[in-house]
Design a protein around this motif. Structure first.
Motif, PDB file in Angstrom:
ATOM      1  N   LYS A 168       0.901  -1.189   0.079  1.00 64.00           N
ATOM      2  CA  LYS A 168       0.076   0.113  -0.096  1.00 64.00           C
ATOM      3  C   LYS A 168       1.011   1.322   0.008  1.00 64.00           C
ATOM      4  O   LYS A 168       0.501   2.176  -0.688  1.00 64.00           O
TER       5      LYS A 168
ATOM      6  N   ALA B  49       0.868   4.138  -2.791  1.00 64.69           N
ATOM      7  CA  ALA B  49       0.533   5.766  -2.673  1.00 64.69           C
ATOM      8  C   ALA B  49       1.607   6.515  -3.313  1.00 64.69           C
ATOM      9  O   ALA B  49       1.254   7.445  -3.971  1.00 64.69           O
TER      10      ALA B  49
ATOM     11  N   LEU C 218       1.092   6.675  -6.993  1.00 64.73           N
ATOM     12  CA  LEU C 218      -0.112   7.390  -7.366  1.00 64.73           C
ATOM     13  C   LEU C 218       0.305   8.881  -6.891  1.00 64.73           C
ATOM     14  O   LEU C 218      -0.011  10.082  -7.788  1.00 64.73           O
ATOM     15  N   GLN C 219       1.017   9.388  -6.041  1.00 70.87           N
ATOM     16  CA  GLN C 219       1.286  10.650  -5.546  1.00 70.87           C
ATOM     17  C   GLN C 219       2.291  11.058  -6.739  1.00 70.87           C
ATOM     18  O   GLN C 219       2.116  12.306  -7.239  1.00 70.87           O
TER      19      GLN C 219
ATOM     20  N   MET D 193     -10.155  -0.034  -4.928  1.00 72.55           N
ATOM     21  CA  MET D 193      -9.699   1.472  -4.434  1.00 72.55           C
ATOM     22  C   MET D 193     -10.874   2.223  -3.847  1.00 72.55           C
ATOM     23  O   MET D 193     -12.076   2.164  -4.057  1.00 72.55           O
ATOM     24  N   LEU D 194     -10.477   2.705  -2.567  1.00 68.28           N
ATOM     25  CA  LEU D 194     -11.749   3.496  -1.757  1.00 68.28           C
ATOM     26  C   LEU D 194     -11.997   4.504  -2.576  1.00 68.28           C
ATOM     27  O   LEU D 194     -11.138   5.302  -3.415  1.00 68.28           O
TER      28      LEU D 194
ATOM     29  N   THR E 105     -12.854   7.227  -1.301  1.00 65.57           N
ATOM     30  CA  THR E 105     -11.999   8.624  -0.847  1.00 65.57           C
ATOM     31  C   THR E 105     -11.005   8.936  -1.411  1.00 65.57           C
ATOM     32  O   THR E 105     -10.494   9.962  -1.627  1.00 65.57           O
ATOM     33  N   ASP E 106     -10.037   7.603  -1.702  1.00 65.87           N
ATOM     34  CA  ASP E 106      -8.824   7.993  -2.266  1.00 65.87           C
ATOM     35  C   ASP E 106      -8.877   8.390  -3.749  1.00 65.87           C
ATOM     36  O   ASP E 106      -8.191   9.341  -4.162  1.00 65.87           O
ATOM     37  N   TYR E 107      -9.988   7.843  -4.485  1.00 64.77           N
ATOM     38  CA  TYR E 107     -10.272   8.513  -5.942  1.00 64.77           C
ATOM     39  C   TYR E 107     -10.452   9.697  -5.759  1.00 64.77           C
ATOM     40  O   TYR E 107     -10.015  10.794  -6.535  1.00 64.77           O
TER      41      TYR E 107
ATOM     42  N   SER F  44      -9.842  12.194  -3.458  1.00 65.94           N
ATOM     43  CA  SER F  44      -8.607  12.869  -3.112  1.00 65.94           C
ATOM     44  C   SER F  44      -7.762  13.006  -4.257  1.00 65.94           C
ATOM     45  O   SER F  44      -7.170  14.224  -4.436  1.00 65.94           O
ATOM     46  N   PHE F  45      -7.570  11.995  -5.064  1.00 65.49           N
ATOM     47  CA  PHE F  45      -6.566  12.139  -6.251  1.00 65.49           C
ATOM     48  C   PHE F  45      -7.090  13.100  -7.309  1.00 65.49           C
ATOM     49  O   PHE F  45      -6.590  14.028  -7.590  1.00 65.49           O
TER      50      PHE F  45
END
Length: 181
Positions: free
Chosen positions: A8, A12, A15-16, A48-49, A51-53, A55-56
């Motif tokens: 994970k 992260a 993705l960042q 994928m959550l 919330t993560d999507y 945020s991205f």
């Protein structure tokens, strides 16, 4: 997606890194659309959550260009409809308002003579999203444009679909009487 590229923490970091590349315009709009589309597919697959999507999109994609803008708009609309009444609805609404708002700030309300067809479509779509999500400034401006149409004044024909949709959504006896004519 964790299984595809490791832990994970590694996901992260990737993705960042991709997000920073998108945010600073180092990836093409087509690559951006592909990455965002893949992330949305991960959300739909439960990998994928949401919330993560969100945020991205919120942190890296607000200044994206076409076709990424179209893809993000459609995905945000789909998420909003799927999650209506869910505790995440408020966050989805906030990001959903922020994205077309950012896009409309870039495009403006008036069509420019040299504007591409995709720009014209994105403007209308952004206005419709903002109005249907309850953005009061947009709703007020749309009502002004509807009033101009009723008076026989020229209003960009490319905005009429958004104007009629938002006006119908807001309801009101006056609009329905106008629509029946």
């Amino acid at each position: 997606y964790v299984g595809m590229i490791g832990s994970k923490r590694r996901v992260a970091a990737v993705l960042q890194h991709l997000g920073e590349q998108i945010k600073h315009g180092k990836l093409s709009a087509l690559d951006t659309a592909g990455i965002e589309d893949d992330l949305f597919a991960f959300v739909l697959a439960g990998e994928m959550l949401i919330t993560d999507y969100l945020s991205f999109v919120e942190h890296y994609c607000l200044q994206a260009a076409y076709p990424a803008t179209m893809s993000i708009s459609m995905h945000m609309n789909g998420l909003f409809r799927m999650m209506y009444g869910h505790p995440l609805e408020g966050r989805i609404r906030r990001v959903s308002l922020r994205f077309p708002g950012s896009l409309l700030n870039k495009l403006g309300w008036q069509r420019q003579a040299e504007a591409r067809n995709t720009t014209t479509l994105l403007r209308s779509m952004s206005l419709a999203r903002l109005g249907l999500l309850g953005d009061q400034h947009t709703q007020h401006r749309i009502q002004q444009l509807l009033h101009q149409i009723k008076q026989g004044k020229h209003v960009d024909p490319n905005l009429r679909g958004a104007i009629y949709s938002i006006s119908a959504w807001q309801g009101g006896k006056e609009f329905w009487e106008y629509a029946r004519q």
